[in-house]
Design a protein around this motif. Structure first.
Motif, PDB file in Angstrom:
ATOM      1  N   TRP A 126      57.150  73.976  23.414  1.00 34.48           N
ATOM      2  CA  TRP A 126      57.856  73.417  24.508  1.00 34.48           C
ATOM      3  C   TRP A 126      57.086  72.304  25.212  1.00 34.48           C
ATOM      4  O   TRP A 126      57.332  71.312  25.399  1.00 34.48           O
ATOM      5  N   GLY A 127      55.650  72.615  25.170  1.00 33.45           N
ATOM      6  CA  GLY A 127      54.809  71.292  25.671  1.00 33.45           C
ATOM      7  C   GLY A 127      54.886  70.128  24.938  1.00 33.45           C
ATOM      8  O   GLY A 127      54.976  69.236  25.290  1.00 33.45           O
ATOM      9  N   GLU A 128      54.650  70.325  23.867  1.00 34.94           N
ATOM     10  CA  GLU A 128      54.770  69.287  22.876  1.00 34.94           C
ATOM     11  C   GLU A 128      56.338  68.627  22.804  1.00 34.94           C
ATOM     12  O   GLU A 128      56.306  67.285  22.779  1.00 34.94           O
ATOM     13  N   PHE A 129      57.060  69.426  22.820  1.00 36.67           N
ATOM     14  CA  PHE A 129      58.567  68.808  22.732  1.00 36.67           C
ATOM     15  C   PHE A 129      58.659  67.828  23.996  1.00 36.67           C
ATOM     16  O   PHE A 129      59.226  66.963  24.042  1.00 36.67           O
ATOM     17  N   MET A 130      58.194  68.551  25.184  1.00 29.93           N
ATOM     18  CA  MET A 130      58.641  67.679  26.452  1.00 29.93           C
ATOM     19  C   MET A 130      57.611  66.356  26.605  1.00 29.93           C
ATOM     20  O   MET A 130      57.860  65.512  27.292  1.00 29.93           O
ATOM     21  N   ALA A 131      56.541  66.463  25.695  1.00 30.48           N
ATOM     22  CA  ALA A 131      55.944  65.195  25.475  1.00 30.48           C
ATOM     23  C   ALA A 131      56.390  64.341  24.451  1.00 30.48           C
ATOM     24  O   ALA A 131      55.731  63.450  23.923  1.00 30.48           O
ATOM     25  N   GLY A 132      57.469  64.695  23.824  1.00 31.28           N
ATOM     26  CA  GLY A 132      58.259  63.958  22.602  1.00 31.28           C
ATOM     27  C   GLY A 132      57.994  64.097  21.249  1.00 31.28           C
ATOM     28  O   GLY A 132      58.169  63.529  20.339  1.00 31.28           O
ATOM     29  N   ASP A 133      56.862  65.220  21.094  1.00 30.77           N
ATOM     30  CA  ASP A 133      56.666  65.646  19.922  1.00 30.77           C
ATOM     31  C   ASP A 133      57.250  66.813  19.163  1.00 30.77           C
ATOM     32  O   ASP A 133      57.057  67.855  19.733  1.00 30.77           O
ATOM     33  N   THR A 134      57.799  66.562  18.114  1.00 31.81           N
ATOM     34  CA  THR A 134      58.598  67.719  17.416  1.00 31.81           C
ATOM     35  C   THR A 134      57.804  68.237  16.346  1.00 31.81           C
ATOM     36  O   THR A 134      58.342  69.093  15.637  1.00 31.81           O
ATOM     37  N   THR A 135      56.620  67.745  15.921  1.00 34.68           N
ATOM     38  CA  THR A 135      55.926  68.073  14.594  1.00 34.68           C
ATOM     39  C   THR A 135      55.825  69.793  14.255  1.00 34.68           C
ATOM     40  O   THR A 135      56.288  70.135  13.402  1.00 34.68           O
ATOM     41  N   LEU A 136      55.501  70.375  15.817  1.00 37.93           N
ATOM     42  CA  LEU A 136      55.120  71.848  15.227  1.00 37.93           C
ATOM     43  C   LEU A 136      56.494  72.559  15.068  1.00 37.93           C
ATOM     44  O   LEU A 136      56.340  73.261  14.154  1.00 37.93           O
ATOM     45  N   VAL A 137      57.646  72.273  15.938  1.00 37.74           N
ATOM     46  CA  VAL A 137      58.781  73.180  15.516  1.00 37.74           C
ATOM     47  C   VAL A 137      59.435  72.607  14.275  1.00 37.74           C
ATOM     48  O   VAL A 137      59.745  73.447  13.342  1.00 37.74           O
ATOM     49  N   ILE A 138      59.335  71.419  13.937  1.00 33.21           N
ATOM     50  CA  ILE A 138      60.065  70.948  12.838  1.00 33.21           C
ATOM     51  C   ILE A 138      59.180  71.237  11.445  1.00 33.21           C
ATOM     52  O   ILE A 138      59.611  71.651  10.467  1.00 33.21           O
ATOM     53  N   THR A 139      57.884  71.253  11.781  1.00 30.34           N
ATOM     54  CA  THR A 139      57.009  71.846  10.496  1.00 30.34           C
ATOM     55  C   THR A 139      57.354  73.399  10.401  1.00 30.34           C
ATOM     56  O   THR A 139      57.500  73.562   8.896  1.00 30.34           O
ATOM     57  N   THR A 140      57.271  74.171  11.351  1.00 31.36           N
ATOM     58  CA  THR A 140      57.754  75.425  11.197  1.00 31.36           C
ATOM     59  C   THR A 140      59.069  75.660  10.607  1.00 31.36           C
ATOM     60  O   THR A 140      59.331  76.528   9.657  1.00 31.36           O
ATOM     61  N   TYR A 141      59.929  75.032  10.880  1.00 25.24           N
ATOM     62  CA  TYR A 141      61.410  74.740  10.560  1.00 25.24           C
ATOM     63  C   TYR A 141      61.543  74.860   9.107  1.00 25.24           C
ATOM     64  O   TYR A 141      61.871  75.629   8.145  1.00 25.24           O
ATOM     65  N   ASP A 142      60.761  73.481   8.600  1.00 27.95           N
ATOM     66  CA  ASP A 142      60.625  73.040   7.086  1.00 27.95           C
ATOM     67  C   ASP A 142      59.746  74.229   6.063  1.00 27.95           C
ATOM     68  O   ASP A 142      60.457  74.522   5.173  1.00 27.95           O
ATOM     69  N   ALA A 143      58.804  74.490   6.713  1.00 31.74           N
ATOM     70  CA  ALA A 143      57.919  75.462   6.069  1.00 31.74           C
ATOM     71  C   ALA A 143      58.425  77.219   5.942  1.00 31.74           C
ATOM     72  O   ALA A 143      58.460  77.555   4.769  1.00 31.74           O
ATOM     73  N   LEU A 144      58.861  77.665   6.982  1.00 32.94           N
ATOM     74  CA  LEU A 144      59.194  78.965   7.070  1.00 32.94           C
ATOM     75  C   LEU A 144      60.404  79.324   7.130  1.00 32.94           C
ATOM     76  O   LEU A 144      61.087  80.428   7.122  1.00 32.94           O
ATOM     77  N   GLY A 145      61.370  78.379   7.402  1.00 28.85           N
ATOM     78  CA  GLY A 145      62.635  78.431   7.416  1.00 28.85           C
ATOM     79  C   GLY A 145      63.345  78.310   8.909  1.00 28.85           C
ATOM     80  O   GLY A 145      62.638  78.762   9.818  1.00 28.85           O
ATOM     81  N   PRO A 146      64.597  78.467   9.013  1.00 26.34           N
ATOM     82  CA  PRO A 146      65.312  78.410  10.198  1.00 26.34           C
ATOM     83  C   PRO A 146      65.064  79.667  11.014  1.00 26.34           C
ATOM     84  O   PRO A 146      64.775  79.662  12.270  1.00 26.34           O
ATOM     85  N   ALA A 147      65.382  80.921  10.244  1.00 26.47           N
ATOM     86  CA  ALA A 147      65.170  82.273  11.037  1.00 26.47           C
ATOM     87  C   ALA A 147      63.885  82.286  11.699  1.00 26.47           C
ATOM     88  O   ALA A 147      63.962  82.848  12.697  1.00 26.47           O
ATOM     89  N   ALA A 148      62.687  81.933  11.018  1.00 24.01           N
ATOM     90  CA  ALA A 148      61.473  82.090  11.602  1.00 24.01           C
ATOM     91  C   ALA A 148      61.017  81.121  12.593  1.00 24.01           C
ATOM     92  O   ALA A 148      60.536  81.635  13.677  1.00 24.01           O
ATOM     93  N   ALA A 149      61.605  79.707  12.487  1.00 25.27           N
ATOM     94  CA  ALA A 149      61.487  78.923  13.519  1.00 25.27           C
ATOM     95  C   ALA A 149      62.389  79.481  14.814  1.00 25.27           C
ATOM     96  O   ALA A 149      61.694  79.410  15.885  1.00 25.27           O
TER      97      ALA A 149
END
Length: 64
Positions: A14-37
């Protein structure tokens, strides 16, 4: 991942997202899949991060 790790990751996401950075969430989504994210970050943050990362200029960033 224990509950404290998930809570820490969610807060960081959330902190990164509020600063405009989606890297952590998107990387998790891509690497581990939607359910894990969604498990780690919650459906709302995953949806918002994906929308922001897609380049959509018409969105609300703040919580409602």
């Amino acid at each position: 991942m224990n509950e404290q790790n998930v809570a820490d990751m969610r807060a960081t996401g959330w902190g990164e997202f509020m600063a405009g950075d989606t890297t952590l969430v998107i990387t998790t989504y891509d690497a581990l899949g939607p359910a894990a994210a969604v498990h780690i970050f919650g459906a709302d943050l995953v949806r918002r991060a994906r929308k922001l990362a897609s380049g959509s200029s018409l969105m609300t960033v703040g919580r409602r």
